[in-house]
Design a protein around this motif. Structure first.
Motif, PDB file in Angstrom:
ATOM      1  N   ARG A 255       0.749  -1.250  -0.030  1.00  0.00           N
ATOM      2  CA  ARG A 255       0.055  -0.006  -0.046  1.00  0.00           C
ATOM      3  C   ARG A 255       0.766   1.085   0.136  1.00  0.00           C
ATOM      4  NH1 ARG A 255      -4.944   1.281   4.052  1.00  0.00           N
ATOM      5  NH2 ARG A 255      -3.252   0.747   5.757  1.00  0.00           N
ATOM      6  N   VAL A 256       1.674   1.429   0.963  1.00  0.00           N
ATOM      7  CA  VAL A 256       2.741   2.452   0.588  1.00  0.00           C
ATOM      8  C   VAL A 256       3.375   2.742  -0.466  1.00  0.00           C
ATOM      9  CG1 VAL A 256       4.680   3.367   1.733  1.00  0.00           C
ATOM     10  CG2 VAL A 256       3.197   2.085   3.440  1.00  0.00           C
ATOM     11  N   VAL A 257       3.771   1.614  -1.191  1.00  0.00           N
ATOM     12  CA  VAL A 257       4.613   1.729  -2.597  1.00  0.00           C
ATOM     13  C   VAL A 257       3.520   2.254  -3.473  1.00  0.00           C
ATOM     14  CG1 VAL A 257       5.706   0.702  -4.257  1.00  0.00           C
ATOM     15  CG2 VAL A 257       6.439   0.108  -1.988  1.00  0.00           C
ATOM     16  N   ALA A 258       2.336   1.562  -3.330  1.00  0.00           N
ATOM     17  CA  ALA A 258       1.288   2.072  -4.484  1.00  0.00           C
ATOM     18  C   ALA A 258       0.928   3.501  -4.268  1.00  0.00           C
ATOM     19  CB  ALA A 258       0.400   1.090  -4.483  1.00  0.00           C
ATOM     20  N   VAL A 259       0.893   3.950  -3.177  1.00  0.00           N
ATOM     21  CA  VAL A 259       0.369   5.365  -2.787  1.00  0.00           C
ATOM     22  C   VAL A 259       1.469   6.204  -3.347  1.00  0.00           C
ATOM     23  CG1 VAL A 259      -0.064   7.147  -1.197  1.00  0.00           C
ATOM     24  CG2 VAL A 259      -1.240   4.859  -0.938  1.00  0.00           C
ATOM     25  N   SER A 260       2.672   5.931  -3.033  1.00  0.00           N
ATOM     26  CA  SER A 260       3.683   7.067  -3.411  1.00  0.00           C
ATOM     27  C   SER A 260       3.949   6.948  -4.934  1.00  0.00           C
ATOM     28  CB  SER A 260       4.939   6.361  -2.689  1.00  0.00           C
ATOM     29  OG  SER A 260       5.098   6.366  -1.419  1.00  0.00           O
ATOM     30  N   THR A 261       3.994   5.919  -5.564  1.00  0.00           N
ATOM     31  CA  THR A 261       4.101   5.941  -6.996  1.00  0.00           C
ATOM     32  C   THR A 261       3.024   6.672  -7.777  1.00  0.00           C
ATOM     33  OG1 THR A 261       3.360   3.628  -7.233  1.00  0.00           O
ATOM     34  CG2 THR A 261       6.058   3.936  -6.906  1.00  0.00           C
ATOM     35  N   ILE A 262       1.831   6.164  -7.459  1.00  0.00           N
ATOM     36  CA  ILE A 262       0.658   6.582  -8.290  1.00  0.00           C
ATOM     37  C   ILE A 262       0.425   8.263  -8.139  1.00  0.00           C
ATOM     38  CG2 ILE A 262      -1.975   6.493  -8.378  1.00  0.00           C
ATOM     39  CD1 ILE A 262      -0.355   4.230  -9.518  1.00  0.00           C
ATOM     40  N   VAL A 358      -5.502   6.575  -5.480  1.00  0.00           N
ATOM     41  CA  VAL A 358      -4.815   6.801  -4.160  1.00  0.00           C
ATOM     42  C   VAL A 358      -5.806   6.860  -2.960  1.00  0.00           C
ATOM     43  CG1 VAL A 358      -3.627   8.798  -2.869  1.00  0.00           C
ATOM     44  CG2 VAL A 358      -2.994   8.150  -5.368  1.00  0.00           C
ATOM     45  N   ALA A 359      -7.090   7.362  -3.660  1.00  0.00           N
ATOM     46  CA  ALA A 359      -8.033   7.211  -2.228  1.00  0.00           C
ATOM     47  C   ALA A 359      -8.633   6.062  -2.122  1.00  0.00           C
ATOM     48  CB  ALA A 359      -9.354   8.072  -2.797  1.00  0.00           C
ATOM     49  N   VAL A 360      -8.730   5.200  -2.899  1.00  0.00           N
ATOM     50  CA  VAL A 360      -9.026   3.792  -2.639  1.00  0.00           C
ATOM     51  C   VAL A 360      -8.142   3.025  -1.901  1.00  0.00           C
ATOM     52  CG1 VAL A 360      -9.209   1.613  -3.613  1.00  0.00           C
ATOM     53  CG2 VAL A 360     -10.537   3.694  -4.533  1.00  0.00           C
ATOM     54  N   LEU A 361      -6.498   3.230  -2.117  1.00  0.00           N
ATOM     55  CA  LEU A 361      -5.455   2.658  -1.403  1.00  0.00           C
ATOM     56  C   LEU A 361      -5.592   3.243  -0.035  1.00  0.00           C
ATOM     57  CD1 LEU A 361      -3.020   2.882  -4.385  1.00  0.00           C
ATOM     58  CD2 LEU A 361      -3.619   0.847  -3.318  1.00  0.00           C
ATOM     59  N   LEU A 362      -5.794   4.448   0.232  1.00  0.00           N
ATOM     60  CA  LEU A 362      -5.927   5.130   1.473  1.00  0.00           C
ATOM     61  C   LEU A 362      -6.884   4.547   2.430  1.00  0.00           C
ATOM     62  CD1 LEU A 362      -4.897   8.631   0.832  1.00  0.00           C
ATOM     63  CD2 LEU A 362      -3.147   6.926   1.975  1.00  0.00           C
ATOM     64  N   ARG A 363      -8.026   4.125   1.884  1.00  0.00           N
ATOM     65  CA  ARG A 363      -9.221   3.638   2.803  1.00  0.00           C
ATOM     66  C   ARG A 363      -9.103   1.956   2.668  1.00  0.00           C
ATOM     67  NH1 ARG A 363     -13.350   6.891   3.437  1.00  0.00           N
ATOM     68  NH2 ARG A 363     -14.920   5.004   3.601  1.00  0.00           N
ATOM     69  N   MET A 364      -7.904   1.459   2.208  1.00  0.00           N
ATOM     70  CA  MET A 364      -8.096  -0.069   2.128  1.00  0.00           C
ATOM     71  C   MET A 364      -7.625  -0.540   3.635  1.00  0.00           C
ATOM     72  SD  MET A 364      -6.008  -2.640  -0.410  1.00  0.00           S
ATOM     73  CE  MET A 364      -6.556  -1.737  -1.523  1.00  0.00           C
ATOM     74  N   PRO A 365      -8.563  -1.514   4.137  1.00  0.00           N
ATOM     75  CA  PRO A 365      -8.045  -1.826   5.419  1.00  0.00           C
ATOM     76  C   PRO A 365      -6.953  -2.687   5.456  1.00  0.00           C
ATOM     77  CG  PRO A 365     -10.231  -3.021   4.725  1.00  0.00           C
ATOM     78  CD  PRO A 365      -9.734  -1.926   3.658  1.00  0.00           C
ATOM     79  N   ARG A 366      -6.102  -2.719   6.498  1.00  0.00           N
ATOM     80  CA  ARG A 366      -5.077  -3.777   6.559  1.00  0.00           C
ATOM     81  C   ARG A 366      -5.461  -5.030   6.767  1.00  0.00           C
ATOM     82  NH1 ARG A 366      -2.637   0.925   8.910  1.00  0.00           N
ATOM     83  NH2 ARG A 366      -0.442   1.795   7.699  1.00  0.00           N
ATOM     84  N   PRO A 367      -4.989  -6.278   6.169  1.00  0.00           N
ATOM     85  CA  PRO A 367      -5.299  -7.752   6.453  1.00  0.00           C
ATOM     86  C   PRO A 367      -4.800  -7.821   8.019  1.00  0.00           C
ATOM     87  CG  PRO A 367      -3.796  -7.724   5.045  1.00  0.00           C
ATOM     88  CD  PRO A 367      -4.153  -6.256   5.066  1.00  0.00           C
ATOM     89  N   ALA A 368      -5.236  -8.644   8.878  1.00  0.00           N
ATOM     90  CA  ALA A 368      -4.873  -9.088  10.105  1.00  0.00           C
ATOM     91  C   ALA A 368      -3.241  -9.542   9.945  1.00  0.00           C
ATOM     92  CB  ALA A 368      -5.763  -9.780  10.961  1.00  0.00           C
ATOM     93  N   GLY A 369      -2.638  -9.210  10.794  1.00  0.00           N
ATOM     94  CA  GLY A 369      -1.077  -9.648  10.716  1.00  0.00           C
ATOM     95  C   GLY A 369      -0.022  -9.217   9.637  1.00  0.00           C
ATOM     96  N   SER A 370      -0.691  -8.281   8.876  1.00  0.00           N
ATOM     97  CA  SER A 370       0.190  -7.707   7.755  1.00  0.00           C
ATOM     98  C   SER A 370       0.402  -6.332   7.954  1.00  0.00           C
ATOM     99  CB  SER A 370      -0.550  -8.274   6.305  1.00  0.00           C
ATOM    100  OG  SER A 370       0.226  -7.509   5.351  1.00  0.00           O
ATOM    101  N   ARG A 371       1.535  -5.889   7.627  1.00  0.00           N
ATOM    102  CA  ARG A 371       1.810  -4.275   7.467  1.00  0.00           C
ATOM    103  C   ARG A 371       1.551  -3.932   5.945  1.00  0.00           C
ATOM    104  NH1 ARG A 371       6.864  -3.427   5.286  1.00  0.00           N
ATOM    105  NH2 ARG A 371       8.141  -5.519   4.932  1.00  0.00           N
ATOM    106  N   ARG A 372       1.008  -4.585   5.102  1.00  0.00           N
ATOM    107  CA  ARG A 372       0.503  -4.282   3.774  1.00  0.00           C
ATOM    108  C   ARG A 372      -0.795  -3.475   3.515  1.00  0.00           C
ATOM    109  NH1 ARG A 372       3.857  -8.817   2.581  1.00  0.00           N
ATOM    110  NH2 ARG A 372       5.880  -8.217   1.699  1.00  0.00           N
TER     111      ARG A 372
END
Length: 372
Positions: A255-262, A358-372
């Motif tokens: 998510r971090v990489v996707a938000v930055s590059t887009i 970017v808006a979709v990525l920022l609102r995406m919940p993190r799966p449990a146990g993952s930092r992505r």
């Protein structure tokens, strides 16, 4: 089981080099041979992605059931037939049918090869391998325009030859000894966790589709005199960032990489819309290639995290279908906007799609146990 990873990588690369070479010539090939303006060219480019979007989930289902090799072979054959169809098409309607055939072939080629490759690795390694193997597809799409430019008038024969090389490489692999399993029911063919990364990559794909369909025409309209190298610059920036930046997905999360590059992509598209000189245009074109380079490995990582590695063929096939849908919509819609409001407006609309991503990525919940 030993999986022929390198051979499959090259087979997919050759198929997508053929696909990318066609993207280079279609914006001028369609008006010169069949008439019509930006909407006709955009439709010819985008319609192939309709076939890939529809075909990927089915190819993934067949591959998960143990039928990878015959599906990959069929993909190479269909791509070759589609190339011949584009060469010999007597009218725009036949050309569009040939584009659909080629798109179906490319869907089968990659979406059945990827689960075959993933079947030979542990679950913990699947995200990284999916990103690396995806370079075969994205590298072909990025470098294919260079092949198209170099081939000149022989481009369609080169497209056919590259597709047949894919067929030959797969024919010389050992038969896939994977167990044949029942196919997943249609109502269970979209695993939970796939749609949100899919929507994100689909919006990013609209940005790419606008570049593929309209960049050359936009540069020619303002006489910027870099239309012959524009897609090559885009491809070079894409490949450099993809090779160098892919480890960032594992380090910082998808998510971090996707938000930055887009975010970079949004700025680049706005810059292409406003560019007044060739030097500035090339800078923004390079930034556009860099901005899209890491969206696929980032979304692949998020998808595999969210589905926990279950049914990777279906999961990745459905996620990648969103990309195809985004490109498919961008061709005719971007062409229509360009015809009615100008090319600058079409690229600003694409920048808006990037902001929505970017808006979709920022609102995406993190799966449990993952930092992505």
């Amino acid at each position: 089981m030993t999986v022929p990873v390198r051979r499959l990588w090259v087979a997919v690369l050759c198929g997508y080099l053929a696909f990318g070479a066609a993207l280079q010539v279609l914006p001028s090939y369609v008006p010169d041979r069949y008439g019509g303006g930006a909407p006709a060219s955009g439709t010819a480019i985008g319609i192939a992605f309709l076939a890939t979007a529809c075909g990927r989930p089915f190819a993934g289902r067949l591959a998960d059931a143990g039928w990878s090799r015959p599906v990959v072979l069929a993909g190479g054959v269909l791509a070759a037939i589609g190339g011949l169809g584009q060469l010999w098409a007597p009218g725009l309607g036949v050309l569009l049918v040939a584009r659909l055939v080629m798109g179906a072939g490319e869907a089968a080629l990659f979406s059945a090869a990827l689960p075959w490759v993933l079947s030979g690795v542990r679950s913990a390694q699947r995200g990284r391998l999916a990103g690396w193997f995806g370079l075969s597809m994205w590298g072909g799409l990025a470098a294919g325009p260079l092949v198209g430019s170099a081939a000149g008038g022989a481009v369609w024969w080169v497209v056919v030859a590259l597709s047949l090389v894919s067929v030959g490489l797969v024919l010389t692999t050992r038969r896939d000894p994977g167990l044949r399993e029942p196919l997943v029911r249609l109502r269970g063919s979209v695993p939970p966790g796939v749609p949100l990364p899919g929507v994100a990559i689909g919006l990013a794909a609209y940005c790419y589709g606008t570049v593929a369909a309209l960049l050359v025409l936009r540069l020619r309209a303002d006489h910027l005199e870099v239309d012959g190298v524009a897609l090559a610059v885009f491809a070079a920036a894409f490949l450099v960032v993809r090779f160098a930046g892919s480890p960032l997905v594992d380090r910082y999360g998808g998510r971090v990489v996707a938000v930055s590059t887009i975010s970079v992509e949004v700025v680049a598209l706005a810059g292409i819309a406003s560019a007044r000189g060739p030097a500035g245009a090339l800078v923004f074109i390079a930034a556009a290639g860099a901005g899209l380079a890491l969206i696929y490995p980032a979304c692949a990582s998020m998808t595999l995290d969210r589905v926990r590695g279950l049914r990777p063929g279906v999961s990745m096939g459905v996620m990648t279908s969103f990309w195809d849908l985004g490109v498919m919509v961008a061709g005719p819609l971007g062409g229509l906007v360009a015809e009615r409001a100008g090319f600058r407006a079409a690229f600003l609309v694409a920048a808006g799609a990037g902001l929505a991503c970017v808006a979709v990525l920022l609102r995406m919940p993190r799966p449990a146990g993952s930092r992505r």
